[in-house]
Design an enzyme around this catalytic site. Structure first.
Site, PDB file in Angstrom:
ATOM      1  N   TYR A  52       0.985  -1.086   0.114  1.00 39.74           N
ATOM      2  CA  TYR A  52      -0.014  -0.077   0.027  1.00 39.74           C
ATOM      3  C   TYR A  52       0.857   1.169  -0.159  1.00 39.74           C
ATOM      4  CZ  TYR A  52      -4.945  -0.748   0.014  1.00 39.74           C
ATOM      5  OH  TYR A  52      -6.090  -1.170  -0.339  1.00 39.74           O
ATOM      6  N   GLU A  54      -0.487   4.629  -0.010  1.00 41.50           N
ATOM      7  CA  GLU A  54      -1.383   5.859  -0.308  1.00 41.50           C
ATOM      8  C   GLU A  54      -0.687   7.164  -0.142  1.00 41.50           C
ATOM      9  OE1 GLU A  54      -3.680   3.980   2.689  1.00 41.50           O
ATOM     10  OE2 GLU A  54      -5.482   4.150   1.527  1.00 41.50           O
ATOM     11  N   ASP A 198      -7.942  14.224 -24.099  1.00 44.48           N
ATOM     12  CA  ASP A 198      -8.078  12.917 -24.012  1.00 44.48           C
ATOM     13  C   ASP A 198      -7.395  11.999 -25.067  1.00 44.48           C
ATOM     14  OD1 ASP A 198      -8.452  10.264 -23.389  1.00 44.48           O
ATOM     15  OD2 ASP A 198     -10.676  10.510 -22.501  1.00 44.48           O
ATOM     16  N   THR A 224      -4.752   6.753 -21.646  1.00 43.36           N
ATOM     17  CA  THR A 224      -4.468   5.176 -21.033  1.00 43.36           C
ATOM     18  C   THR A 224      -3.288   5.207 -21.564  1.00 43.36           C
ATOM     19  OG1 THR A 224      -5.173   4.520 -23.091  1.00 43.36           O
ATOM     20  CG2 THR A 224      -6.866   4.599 -21.307  1.00 43.36           C
ATOM     21  N   LYS A 227      -2.859   1.570 -24.505  1.00 48.97           N
ATOM     22  CA  LYS A 227      -3.273   1.268 -26.155  1.00 48.97           C
ATOM     23  C   LYS A 227      -2.160   1.786 -27.036  1.00 48.97           C
ATOM     24  CE  LYS A 227      -7.891   2.479 -24.757  1.00 48.97           C
ATOM     25  NZ  LYS A 227      -9.160   3.697 -24.663  1.00 48.97           N
ATOM     26  N   ARG A 233      -1.552  -1.571 -17.807  1.00 44.34           N
ATOM     27  CA  ARG A 233      -2.928  -0.983 -18.061  1.00 44.34           C
ATOM     28  C   ARG A 233      -3.173   0.084 -17.025  1.00 44.34           C
ATOM     29  NH1 ARG A 233      -6.198  -4.118 -21.169  1.00 44.34           N
ATOM     30  NH2 ARG A 233      -7.660  -2.372 -20.981  1.00 44.34           N
TER      31      ARG A 233
END
Ligand code: PLP
Length: 412
Positions: A52, A54, A198, A224, A227, A233
């Site tokens: 983790y 954060e 975008d 993203t 792609k 991802r």
């Protein structure tokens, strides 16, 4: 890695193996997919998913982050370099989350946003009524010109001037032409709107300088990483000024997400290193060349393409003249191991389930190693299937040829 899996879970292992083989016996022409390098995959499958983390580098909630901090800082530095950006947030879990964070950072519920019509190229997260974006914000839309099937900037300007949107979005999921961010920038300036690009689909082309960069015209850029950019991802957000960047950081964490996916961030870092290599630029050039070959062969064979052709990694075939739906064509191609997606075309008269178009992209087959010569073959496969849509014998023959061609270019 797969050997451990085999011992523990034969079922899942076998399904992964079958999926792998499907890629080696077929051709993935889905414009949003791509194969990462083994280097990216090693990072994604690494120990990093144990933690983790954060917060942000040097501002974490848990101890033991010295290496994770360095990885995230490297990812940020590379993102800034590749896209000529001043600020970067590499934590978005996906492209949709990146967009969500921008809206959360810059808008209040009910604010007006101007984006591209979903059925003319836009994305679900750009205001579709079934998406959070469409239900929280007041989305209004621009489209493409009926004749040229390219973005109609007169319309964009007219709508922007009369509705004064807080945010304008430039970017699409199924648009085969270059997007002129400078024109959007001028309009956004005239109307005092924020401008977001975008670049989910075209990030790899932008990184290779084969598509105009969104900066300095845009305030924020989302994308993203999986792609055309060919990374793990996930999503990524870039911003031009500090004030916006700080808002975005807060929107991602603690606003929307919990712990970042550090393994995916490492994958993004590796992909962004690869994106600075000549090999990557050559790859992106080939992606475009391959799409142009497809476009040329389809046009020579009397097919209609939306906007008449392509500047990027995808083409959209308009099937209206042939009296076929996108669904029917997608299904027939799938039976020959050719994978495409049905897609609406501008001013489509069919539903989004049927559609009058199919979208065909070259990122995957180009990663596989196919070049112009093979792309001519691929186009002829698709054409033979479409022109003989119910002919099982032809389908069987094409499938055999697809398998033969695909096997010559194995994925890793
Ligand atoms: C793919 C895409 C997204 C969403 O990405 P996910 O990672 O699937 O959430 C957002 N915007 C555009 C334009 C896209 O093409």
């Amino acid at each position: 890695m797969i050997n451990f899996l085999k011992k523990t879970d034969l079922k899942i292992n076998n399904l992964i193996r079958q999926e792998f083989e499907r890629h080696n016996e077929g051709l993935n022409l889905i414009a949003s997919d791509n194969y990462t390098s083994l280097a990216v995959r090693s990072a994604v499958g690494s120990i990093l998913s144990a933690r983790y983390a954060e917060g942000y580098p040097e501002k974490r909630y848990y101890s033991g982050q010295q290496f994770i901090d360095q990885i995230e800082k490297i990812a940020i530095a590379r993102a800034k370099k590749v896209f000529s950006a001043n600020f970067a947030n590499v934590q978005p879990h996906s492209g949709s989350q990146a967009n969500q964070a921008v809206y959360f950072a810059l808008l209040k519920p009910g604010d007006t946003v101007l984006s591209m019509k979903i059925d003319q190229g836009g994305h679900l997260s750009h205001g579709s009524p079934v998406n959070f974006s469409g239900s929280l914000y007041n989305f209004i839309f621009y489209g493409v010109d009926k004749k040229t099937e390219q973005i109609d900037f007169n319309e964009v300007r007219k709508i922007a001037k009369s509705k004064k949107p807080k945010l304008i979005i430039a970017g699409a999921s199924s648009y085969s032409r270059q997007i002129d961010f400078s024109k959007f920038g001028k309009i956004a300036k005239e109307t005092g709107s924020y401008l977001m690009a975008d670049i989910a689909h075209i990030a790899g082309l932008v990184a290779a300088d084969l598509h105009p960069h969104p900066f300095p015209y845009c305030d924020v850029v989302t994308m993203t990483t999986h792609k055309t950019l060919r990374g793990s991802r996930g999503g990524l957000i870039l911003s031009k000024d500090k004030e916006i960047a700080e808002k975005i950081d807060k929107a991602i964490f603690p606003g929307l997400q919990g712990g970042p996916l550090q393994n995916e961030i490492a994958g993004k870092a590796v992909a962004l290193k690869e994106a600075q290599q000549k090999k990557f630029v050559d790859y992106q050039k080939q992606v475009i060349k391959n799409a142009k070959v497809l476009a040329d062969v389809f046009v020579e064979n009397g097919f209609d393409l939306v906007s008449g052709g392509t500047d990027n990694h995808l083409i959209l075939i308009n099937l209206t003249k042939l009296g076929l739906s996108g669904k029917k064509v997608q299904e027939a191609l799938e039976l020959a191991n050719l994978y495409v997606n049905r897609n609406m075309i501008p001013y489509d008269t069919r539903s989004k389930w049927e559609t009058s178009g199919v979208r065909i992209g070259t990122p995957c087959v180009t990663t596989k190693g196919l070049k112009e010569k093979e792309m001519k073959q691929v186009a002829s496969f698709v054409i033979r299937i479409i022109k003989n849509i119910n002919n099982k014998e032809i389908r069987r023959k094409v499938k055999e040829e697809v398998i033969k061609l695909s096997k010559k270019f194995p994925i890793l």
